[in-house]
Design a protein around this motif. Structure first.
Motif, PDB file in Angstrom:
ATOM      1  N   SER A  71       0.842  -1.193   0.000  1.00  0.00           N
ATOM      2  CA  SER A  71       0.000   0.000   0.000  1.00  0.00           C
ATOM      3  C   SER A  71       0.879   1.245   0.000  1.00  0.00           C
ATOM      4  O   SER A  71       2.053   1.193   0.382  1.00  0.00           O
ATOM      5  N   TRP A  72       0.326   2.378  -0.421  1.00  0.00           N
ATOM      6  CA  TRP A  72       1.121   3.612  -0.429  1.00  0.00           C
ATOM      7  C   TRP A  72       1.551   3.975   0.984  1.00  0.00           C
ATOM      8  O   TRP A  72       2.658   4.472   1.201  1.00  0.00           O
ATOM      9  N   ARG A  73       0.694   3.673   1.955  1.00  0.00           N
ATOM     10  CA  ARG A  73       1.024   3.962   3.352  1.00  0.00           C
ATOM     11  C   ARG A  73       2.157   3.063   3.830  1.00  0.00           C
ATOM     12  O   ARG A  73       3.048   3.501   4.566  1.00  0.00           O
ATOM     13  N   GLY A  74       2.118   1.807   3.396  1.00  0.00           N
ATOM     14  CA  GLY A  74       3.179   0.872   3.765  1.00  0.00           C
ATOM     15  C   GLY A  74       4.504   1.257   3.148  1.00  0.00           C
ATOM     16  O   GLY A  74       5.560   1.167   3.803  1.00  0.00           O
ATOM     17  N   VAL A  75       4.495   1.690   1.901  1.00  0.00           N
ATOM     18  CA  VAL A  75       5.722   2.126   1.236  1.00  0.00           C
ATOM     19  C   VAL A  75       6.293   3.348   1.947  1.00  0.00           C
ATOM     20  O   VAL A  75       7.507   3.443   2.184  1.00  0.00           O
ATOM     21  N   LEU A  76       5.423   4.288   2.286  1.00  0.00           N
ATOM     22  CA  LEU A  76       5.868   5.494   2.991  1.00  0.00           C
ATOM     23  C   LEU A  76       6.473   5.137   4.345  1.00  0.00           C
ATOM     24  O   LEU A  76       7.472   5.728   4.773  1.00  0.00           O
ATOM     25  N   TYR A  77       5.890   4.137   4.998  1.00  0.00           N
ATOM     26  CA  TYR A  77       6.397   3.705   6.304  1.00  0.00           C
ATOM     27  C   TYR A  77       7.813   3.154   6.183  1.00  0.00           C
ATOM     28  O   TYR A  77       8.642   3.338   7.084  1.00  0.00           O
ATOM     29  N   LEU A  78       8.093   2.475   5.074  1.00  0.00           N
ATOM     30  CA  LEU A  78       9.428   1.912   4.863  1.00  0.00           C
ATOM     31  C   LEU A  78      10.443   2.985   4.480  1.00  0.00           C
ATOM     32  O   LEU A  78      11.625   2.879   4.813  1.00  0.00           O
ATOM     33  N   VAL A  79       9.973   4.009   3.778  1.00  0.00           N
ATOM     34  CA  VAL A  79      10.870   5.094   3.372  1.00  0.00           C
ATOM     35  C   VAL A  79      11.262   5.951   4.564  1.00  0.00           C
ATOM     36  O   VAL A  79      12.365   6.509   4.611  1.00  0.00           O
ATOM     37  N   TRP A  80      10.387   6.035   5.545  1.00  0.00           N
ATOM     38  CA  TRP A  80      10.591   6.937   6.677  1.00  0.00           C
ATOM     39  C   TRP A  80      11.915   6.717   7.416  1.00  0.00           C
ATOM     40  O   TRP A  80      12.668   7.675   7.640  1.00  0.00           O
TER      41      TRP A  80
END
Length: 279
Positions: A71-80
């Protein structure tokens, strides 16, 4: 990371079988040389190793809270956490903590993971690049945590005895905890003495800080065990045979590394953190 001993079997046996020992040894034969080389090399190799570890642990934390990496939220969580590490590597240590704090947008549970993983990653970067001898300091922390884990595992399996925290992790014993503490104390004294530019009293100070690292590591271990029990999972992942996930293997560092970095702020001229107070 685990340092357990299962209940004594009927008939007075000392501990559980050693089924996972072979997998643990084989995993260590791969991880230890590779990680040691990156720590010694420093620079890009070390930075990439830390960032990959942060990425992997964030993935496992998110998965425990049903966050899909697709999910876009999951990807953002990994980038953080990568953004957090990038700020630190650019010398923006305060900015790294601001990035970490802003992760509250994911909600308290996921934010807690970003804080735990971010603090550990930033601390390991700080200890390598901002203290002396950088590689030796990281080696000290990692070795003491590993010795605590190994000493606890072997002692707990061999001796068994009363449970340390049966409601959190039924396999852990007081004998294992003490065995891990003693192993880290001995290792800390040895490493502090052998490192370049060892000062007077290095062995005593190393032993004391080795014990502190062991206590911190065991606290991290218990905290991760409590989290897994609350989330109803046995392991955070399966990437490391014999251990489970990265969080299972490095949970002790989530507490020990930030504590070592915090203590290092009191050391003179960027000296190893066990020389805190010396001017």
């Amino acid at each position: 990371m685990a340092f357990p001993s299962a209940p004594r079997p009927p008939g007075g046996g000392s501990g559980r079988g050693w089924k996972d020992l072979r997998a643990r040894v084989l995993s260590a034969m791969v991880i230890v040389p590779l990680a040691g080389l990156c720590v010694w090399a420093g620079g890009v190799a070390y930075a990439v190793m830390i960032m990959l570890a942060m990425l992997g642990m964030a993935s496992e934390w998110g998965r425990m809270f049903s966050l899909s990496a697709r999910s876009w939220r999951g990807v953002l969580y990994l980038v953080w956490p990568l953004a957090c590490a990038a700020a630190a590597l650019d010398g923006q240590w305060g900015g790294a903590f601001l990035v970490m704090g802003a992760a509250f947008v994911f909600g308290p549970a996921l934010w807690a993971g970003q804080v735990a993983i971010g603090c550990a990653g930033i601390s390991l970067l700080w200890l390598r690049f901002m203290t002396h001898p950088g590689a030796g300091v990281v080696l000290f922390v990692v070795a003491c945590v590993a010795l605590s884990d190994t000493g606890a595992y072997l002692t707990g399996r061999a001796v068994g005895g009363p449970k340390l925290a049966p409601r959190i992790s039924p396999a852990k014993t007081w004998s294992g905890s003490v065995g891990g503490l003693l192993a880290a104390i001995a290792g800390g004294a040895t490493i502090a003495t052998l490192l370049p530019d060892a000062l007077s009293g290095a062995a005593v100070r190393g032993a004391m800080m080795g014990g502190v690292m062991a206590i911190a590591a065991q606290a991290g271990d218990l905290a991760e065990s409590a989290l897994k029990r609350a989330r109803g999972v046995k392991d955070s992942g399966t990437i490391i045979p014999g251990h489970g996930g990265l969080l299972d293997r490095f949970d002790g560092l989530l507490v020990a590394a930030p504590l070592a970095a915090l203590i290092s702020l009191g050391a003179a001229a960027g000296a190893a953190f066990w020389y805190v107070g010396l001017r």
